[in-house]
Design an enzyme around this catalytic site. Structure first.
Site, PDB file in Angstrom:
ATOM      1  N   TYR A 110       0.815  -1.232   0.000  1.00 40.19           N
ATOM      2  CA  TYR A 110       0.000   0.000   0.000  1.00 40.19           C
ATOM      3  C   TYR A 110       0.843   1.275   0.000  1.00 40.19           C
ATOM      4  O   TYR A 110       2.037   1.228   0.103  1.00 40.19           O
ATOM      5  CB  TYR A 110      -1.086  -0.014   1.072  1.00 40.19           C
ATOM      6  CG  TYR A 110      -0.777  -0.103   2.535  1.00 40.19           C
ATOM      7  CD1 TYR A 110       0.442   0.210   3.079  1.00 40.19           C
ATOM      8  CD2 TYR A 110      -1.805  -0.496   3.410  1.00 40.19           C
ATOM      9  CE1 TYR A 110       0.646   0.149   4.449  1.00 40.19           C
ATOM     10  CE2 TYR A 110      -1.602  -0.564   4.777  1.00 40.19           C
ATOM     11  CZ  TYR A 110      -0.370  -0.239   5.296  1.00 40.19           C
ATOM     12  OH  TYR A 110      -0.181  -0.294   6.635  1.00 40.19           O
ATOM     13  N   GLU A 111       0.158   2.379  -0.210  1.00 41.02           N
ATOM     14  CA  GLU A 111       0.820   3.704  -0.342  1.00 41.02           C
ATOM     15  C   GLU A 111       1.759   3.706  -1.547  1.00 41.02           C
ATOM     16  O   GLU A 111       2.801   4.367  -1.538  1.00 41.02           O
ATOM     17  CB  GLU A 111       1.584   3.999   0.952  1.00 41.02           C
ATOM     18  CG  GLU A 111       1.451   5.411   1.470  1.00 41.02           C
ATOM     19  CD  GLU A 111       0.022   5.909   1.601  1.00 41.02           C
ATOM     20  OE1 GLU A 111      -0.817   5.233   2.229  1.00 41.02           O
ATOM     21  OE2 GLU A 111      -0.266   6.987   1.059  1.00 41.02           O
ATOM     22  N   GLY A 112       1.371   2.974  -2.619  1.00 43.79           N
ATOM     23  CA  GLY A 112       2.235   2.824  -3.801  1.00 43.79           C
ATOM     24  C   GLY A 112       3.100   1.585  -3.647  1.00 43.79           C
ATOM     25  O   GLY A 112       3.924   1.537  -2.739  1.00 43.79           O
ATOM     26  N   GLN A 120       7.455   2.673  -6.188  1.00 43.41           N
ATOM     27  CA  GLN A 120       8.415   3.522  -5.464  1.00 43.41           C
ATOM     28  C   GLN A 120       9.753   3.560  -6.202  1.00 43.41           C
ATOM     29  O   GLN A 120      10.379   4.610  -6.323  1.00 43.41           O
ATOM     30  CB  GLN A 120       8.652   2.969  -4.049  1.00 43.41           C
ATOM     31  CG  GLN A 120       7.420   2.835  -3.178  1.00 43.41           C
ATOM     32  CD  GLN A 120       6.768   4.159  -2.879  1.00 43.41           C
ATOM     33  OE1 GLN A 120       7.443   5.192  -2.816  1.00 43.41           O
ATOM     34  NE2 GLN A 120       5.460   4.156  -2.716  1.00 43.41           N
TER      35      GLN A 120
END
Lengths: 567, 567
Positions: free
Chosen positions: B426-428, B433
Site C-alpha cells: 500500500y501507499e504505492g 516507489q
C-alpha cells in the site's frame, strides 16, 4: 484460475538437463521408456489439473475440523484422495511386489510437484504414505510388510510419521514417548506427539502411525530411539480394520496455511504397536524416510511456486493499469516483467536441481555406485532449501504483482504464500539442511562436491563454443564455489555452520546456472533468453553469498546475548 | 511477549547518525530540545508498551466486523484509540494553531514506529488522520480548516483517504467517482471506493473522508481529478456531528493480515462534500498526503520487524534444543545467531534511513532549502521500500526461528509476517516507489543522489583513521553506486525501470553501510560488531544488485508473453 502442468518443462529437463535416459537404460528402470514416462506424466497432469486443483481454494476456506474426536476433512477431499489412490499415485515409487508401480524417483518427483501445485494440503497425505512405505520396505519384518504394504501402496490406508514432541522438535533425541514390550511380541506405546500431518481423516478406513519411542532402559539421546508401527485399527484375521487401538487425536493446530491438512496432536495411551527395525535403531529408519521426503518437500515448494506464478502471470496479463504499451496490461511494465521472468527462471533452476537429485537417487538405486549415492546425498539438502525458498519467494512476488488484491484472501494469491511458508520449516528446517550440507555431506572432504563442480566446469567448457559469455560466467562462479568449498572443508564446524545457509544458496545459484546454460545450448531462443536473464542477473549473487559463507563464527559470537536483546 | 521500545537506538541514531541537533537548532523546531524529545519518546514508549501492545494479538484473533452497517472493532480498540488521542499523538506533527504539538518529523517517525510495533492495525487509524491533517493544512479553505482541523488534531474525529476504485488502483487517473456542484457551494459525491482503511469504527463519533472524484467535464486522467472533504456526519452549527451524510460501508475485506483494521468498501450515494484545493487539483493534494505517508509506511515495516525480532530473540533464548553450548538454547546455534544478527543489523539500517529521511523533511520545512527538499524526496521511496522489505524479511526469519511453532498461529510469530505483508503493497507498491526513484527523483540528472553520495564518501574518508577496512568497503560500494547512478541517469526510461528495484536496494545497502560505519565510529564495541557484520556480510550484495540495475530492458522484452505462459 485453472492450473496447467508444466509438462514441456519436465520433458525438456528430463531430456536435456538431467540426462534421464541414463536411468531408463538401467536394468532396474528398464520399463521407464520415453513412451511410458510421457503417459505417466500426462495422466498425472490431467488428474492434477482437473480433479485436484479445484479443491485447493475451498480447502483453505473450509479447514479440516475436529468434531467429537473425528477429523472432518475439507469439501471434496475424500473424492480427491480416492482419485489419487485409484490412479496408483500413492504407490508410484513402491515395490511392484506389493502393488507399486516401481517408477523412478525422477518421475515420482515430477508427479509430486504437480499434485503439490494442485493442492498442497491434500498431496501431503500420499507423500507421507510414500515415506512410510519406503521405511517399511527397508526395515520392517516380512510379516508386517505382507500385512501393511499392500494396503498402504494402494492408498486404501494412509501412513503418518510421529516424531515430534513438545520438547523434542529438531532435537529428536529428546523425545520421551515410551514403548513397553508385551509377552506376545508387541509393545505398548504411551506418549503425546505433535505436528502429526494427516493424523486422521474421515475418509480413511485406517491410518498407520510410525512412532518414535524409547524402550525401557534405552540409552539417552538418539541412540535409544526405536520405531514402532501403530495402526489406528488393529487388523483382524482377514487383514481388515478390527478393534480400535488406544490412540486418539486430541486437537488440531490452527496454522498460517495448509488449512485443509489436519495437523494433529496425537495421544497414545498404551496403544499396541510393533517394532520396525531393531531395538534402538529408530533413527536409521527415520532417516530412510526423511531423506526422500526432503526431496519431496523441495518439490512441494516448487509446485506451490509454479501455481503462484501461473496465477500471477494470468493476473498481470489481464489487469489494465497505467500507461503500459501494447495491451495496456501490467505485464507490459518492465518491473512486473522483471519479477515474472525471475520467478520463472528460478522455478526452472529449482526444478532442474530437484530432478538432478532424483536422477542421482535413481542411479544409486539402479547401480549401487557410491558416487551416485554421494551425489544424491549432497543434492538433497540443496533441493530442499532452494525448492522451498523459491516457492516462498515466488509466492511472495505473486502477491506483490496482485497489488492490493494480493493481500485480500478472495484473490487466492495470499493462500499460495501462506501455504508455501511451511515448506522451509518442516522435514528439517532449512538451517538444519544447510548444516547437514557443510557437516555430514562434507565428511568426505568435499569429494562429492568437487566431482559435481568438475562436471559443471566441463559442461561450461563445452558450452563455450556456442555461448561463450554465459559459459564463462558459469565457469567462474563454479570456480569461486570450488575455492570456498576447499576453504570450508578445512574449517572448524562452528565456522562452517556460521556460513552454511549462504554457502548452500551459492551452491544452488551455481547449479541453477549450469542448468540454464544447458537449456541455452539445447533449447530454443526463449530458453536462451531465460538463461541469459538468470546468468547475467541472478548468478552474480553467488559472490556476496560466498563472502558470507567465509565470514566465520567469530564475528557472530562477539555479539553477546545482552547486545542482541538491547532495545 | 511484552514489547520494549528501542529507545537507546533512537537516542543513538538521533545523536550520532542523522544529526538531529541540526533540526533542534532551527527556529521552527527550537522547542525540540533534547529534554523534550527524551520526554516525548519515553511517554510514547510507555503508551506503546503498556497500553497498545497488548491489543495486537487479540485483534488478530477477533477481526473487525460489519454488523448491520456498523463496523464493530476488535476488543479494547476503542480504549486504545482514546489513549492515543488523549496523549496528543494523532496531532503530534500538526500545527499548534489547531491544537497540534508541532513536533519534528524525526520524532513523529520514531513514535509512529513504536505504535506500529505495538499494534499495526490500530496505528493505521491515527496515521491516516495525520495525512489528512497535513493535506487540509496545505490545501483546505480557512473555513474548512477551522471546522475540521481541531477535531482531527485532537483525534476526536478520524480521517480517511478514498483513492482506489476497482478499475483504478495504482492508476489513480482511471477513477470515475463523480462530484456535482450544488448551488450552496457544496458538491454531491457519487461512486464506490475500495480499500478504505478505517472507513468507519464504532468508537468514532465522526469520520472525515477525503475523496478523489471528477467534476463534470473534467479532463481525462490525473489532470481531471479533484479532492473533496466528505464527513460521515455533517457538522451542525455547533460544529458537532449532525445529520448523517449519504455514504455507507458496504462490506469489509477479508485480508491476509491486519485483521483488526477494517478495510472498507465505501459507497457514496450523492453525499455532500466540499472542495479541497482548486478544481482538478486533487493530485497535488493527494501527493502532499502520500509523500509523508510513505515515510510512515516505511516506519510501519520497521516497527513490525522490530517486534517480530524481539519475539524471535526471546524464543531463541528460551527454547532448548540440540547440543548447543552454554544455556543449550537455540540462540547458541551459529545459524540462529546469524539470522538474529542480520535481523537486528538490518533494522538498524532501515531505522537510520527512515530517520535520515525525516531529518531532511524537517530541515526542508525549517529552512525551505531546495537541497533538503531534494534530499527528502530522494530518500522517501528508499525508506518506504527498504523499511517495508526489512519488516517482511525480519518477520519471515522470525517465523523460521520458531520452527514449527512459527507456522502455528498460537505463537504470534505468524501474525507479524502476515501483518507486515501489506506494507510493500500500500501507499504505492514497492515497484512503483522504485520507478519514482529512477524517474521523477532523477529529473535533476541525479544531483540529489550525487550530493548524498559525496557526503557518504567524505564520511568514509573521515572514518578511515579509526576503521580503515570498514571505511574502505563503504567507500568502494558508494563509488560503485555513483557509477551506476551516472549510467542510469543517461538511459531511456524503460531501461531505468527494468533495473529500478535492484538499484533502490543497492542504494539502501549503501545508506545502511554508511549508518553502520557511523555507529562503529561513535558507538561501543557491540555497535562496532554489528557494523562489521553488516559491512562484511550484507553490503557486498550491492554488486549483484547493481549488475541487475544495469542489465536493461532489452533482455526482458526478448521474452514474449507466450514464453512467459508456456507450461
Amino acid at each position: 484460475m485453472p492450473y496447467r502442468a508444466p509438462l514441456n518443462d519436465y520433458r525438456f529437463i528430463f531430456e536435456n538437463v538431467v540426462g534421464f535416459s541414463r536411468v531408463a537404460e538401467t536394468e532396474r528402470f528398464a520399463e521407464a521408456t520415453p513412451e511410458l514416462v510421457e503417459q505417466i506424466l500426462t495422466e498425472a497432469a490431467r488428474l492434477s489439473e482437473e480433479v485436484i486443483a479445484p479443491l485447493n481454494w475451498p480447502g483453505d476456506r473450509n479447514p479440516a475440523k475436529l468434531e467429537n474426536g473425528v477429523v472432518r476433512t475439507s469439501p471434496g477431499f475424500g473424492d480427491g484422495y480416492k482419485a489419487i489412490a485409484e490412479g496408483g499415485w500413492v504407490g508410484m515409487a513402491a515395490n511392484p511386489d506389493h502393488g507399486g508401480m516401481g517408477l523412478p524417483m525422477a518421475v515420482t518427483t515430477a508427479v509430486n510437484e504437480m499434485l503439490s501445485s494442485a493442492c498442497l494440503s491434500l498431496q501431503l497425505c500420499p507423500l507421507l504414505s510414500q515415506g512410510q512405505i519406503e521405511a517399511l520396505e527397508h526395515h520392517a519384518s516380512d510379516e508386517l510388510k505382507a500385512l501393511y504394504l499392500p494396503k498402504l501402496t494402494s492408498g486404501e490406508w494412509s501412513g503418518t510419521m510421529n516424531l515430534t514432541e513438545p520438547q523434542a522438535g529438531s532435537d529428536v533425541g529428546a523425545l520421551r514417548t515410551k514403548a513397553e514390550p508385551q509377552e506376545d511380541g508387541s509393545y505398548r506405546i504411551t506418549g503425546q506427539k505433535i505436528y502429526i500431518t494427516w493424523g486422521d481423516a474421515d475418509f480413511l478406513p485406517n491410518v498407520v502411525h510410525l512412532v518414535l519411542a524409547r524402550l525401557p532402559d534405552a540409552p539417552a539421546g538418539t541412540k535409544g530411539i526405536s520405531l514402532f508401527l501403530v495402526p489406528k485399527y488393529l487388523p483382524n484375521e482377514a487383514g481388515e480394520p478390527g478393534e480400535q487401538n488406544d490412540l486418539r487425536v486430541v486437537s488440531l493446530e490452527e496454522k498460517m496455511g495448509i488449512h485443509a491438512s489436519p495437523t494433529c496432536v496425537m495421544e497414545f495411551d498404551g496403544a499396541t504397536g510393533w517394532l520396525v527395525g531393531g531395538p534402538n535403531k529408530g533413527m536409521a529408519a527415520m532417516f530412510t524416510m526423511m531423506n526422500n521426503a526432503r526431496l519431496g518437500v523441495g518439490a512441494q515448494g516448487i509446485g506451490v511456486g509454479e501455481r503462484a506464478y501461473q496465477h500471477a502471470v494470468a493476473y498481470a496479463m489481464d489487469r489494465v493499469q497505467g500507461k503500459a504499451s501494447g495491451s495496456g496490461a501490467i505485464v507490459e511494465h518492465a518491473d512486473v516483467r522483471r519479477m515474472l521472468t525471475q520467478m520463472k527462471a528460478d522455478l526452472f533452476a529449482a526444478r532442474s536441481i530437484a530432478l538432478m537429485n532424483a536422477v542421482a537417487i535413481d542411479m544409486a538405486a539402479a547401480t549401487g555406485e557410491a558416487g551416485w549415492k554421494a551425489r544424491a546425498a549432497l543434492l538433497t539438502p540443496i533441493t530442499k532449501v532452494f525448492g522451498t525458498e523459491t516457492g516462498v519467494q515466488v509466492a511472495h512476488e505473486g502477491v506483490q504483482i496482485h497489488g492490493g488484491m494480493g493481500f485480500v484472501e478472495e484473490t487466492g494469491a495470499a493462500q499460495f504464500s501462506r501455504d508455501a511458508r511451511i515448506t522451509p520449516i518442516y522435514e528439517g528446517t532449512n538451517g538444519i539442511q544447510a548444516m547437514d550440507l557443510v557437516a555430514r555431506k562434507m565428511m568426505d572432504g568435499g569429494e562429492a562436491a568437487f566431482s559435481l563442480i568438475d562436471e559443471i566446469q566441463s559442461q561450461a567448457e563445452e558450452a563455450r563454443a556456442s555461448h561463450e559469455a554465459l559459459a564463462q560466467k558459469v565457469w567462474e562462479a563454479t570456480e569461486a564455489l570450488r575455492e570456498t568449498t576447499e576453504w570450508l572443508a578445512e574449517q572448524e564446524m562452528q565456522d562452517r555452520f556460521a556460513g552454511a545457509v549462504p554457502y548452500l544458496y551459492a551452491f544452488a545459484r551455481v547449479l541453477g546456472g549450469a542448468a540454464h546454460l544447458r537449456a541455452a545450448q539445447k533449447g530454443d531462443a526463449a530458453r536462451g533468453a531465460f538463461a541469459a536473464f538468470y546468468i547475467d542477473r541472478l548468478l552474480p549473487e553467488h559472490r556476496a553469498l560466498l563472502a558470507q559463507a567465509r565470514a566465520g563464527a567469530k564475528g557472530l559470537y562477539s555479539i553477546s546475548l545482552d547486545d542482541l536483546t538491547a532495545a
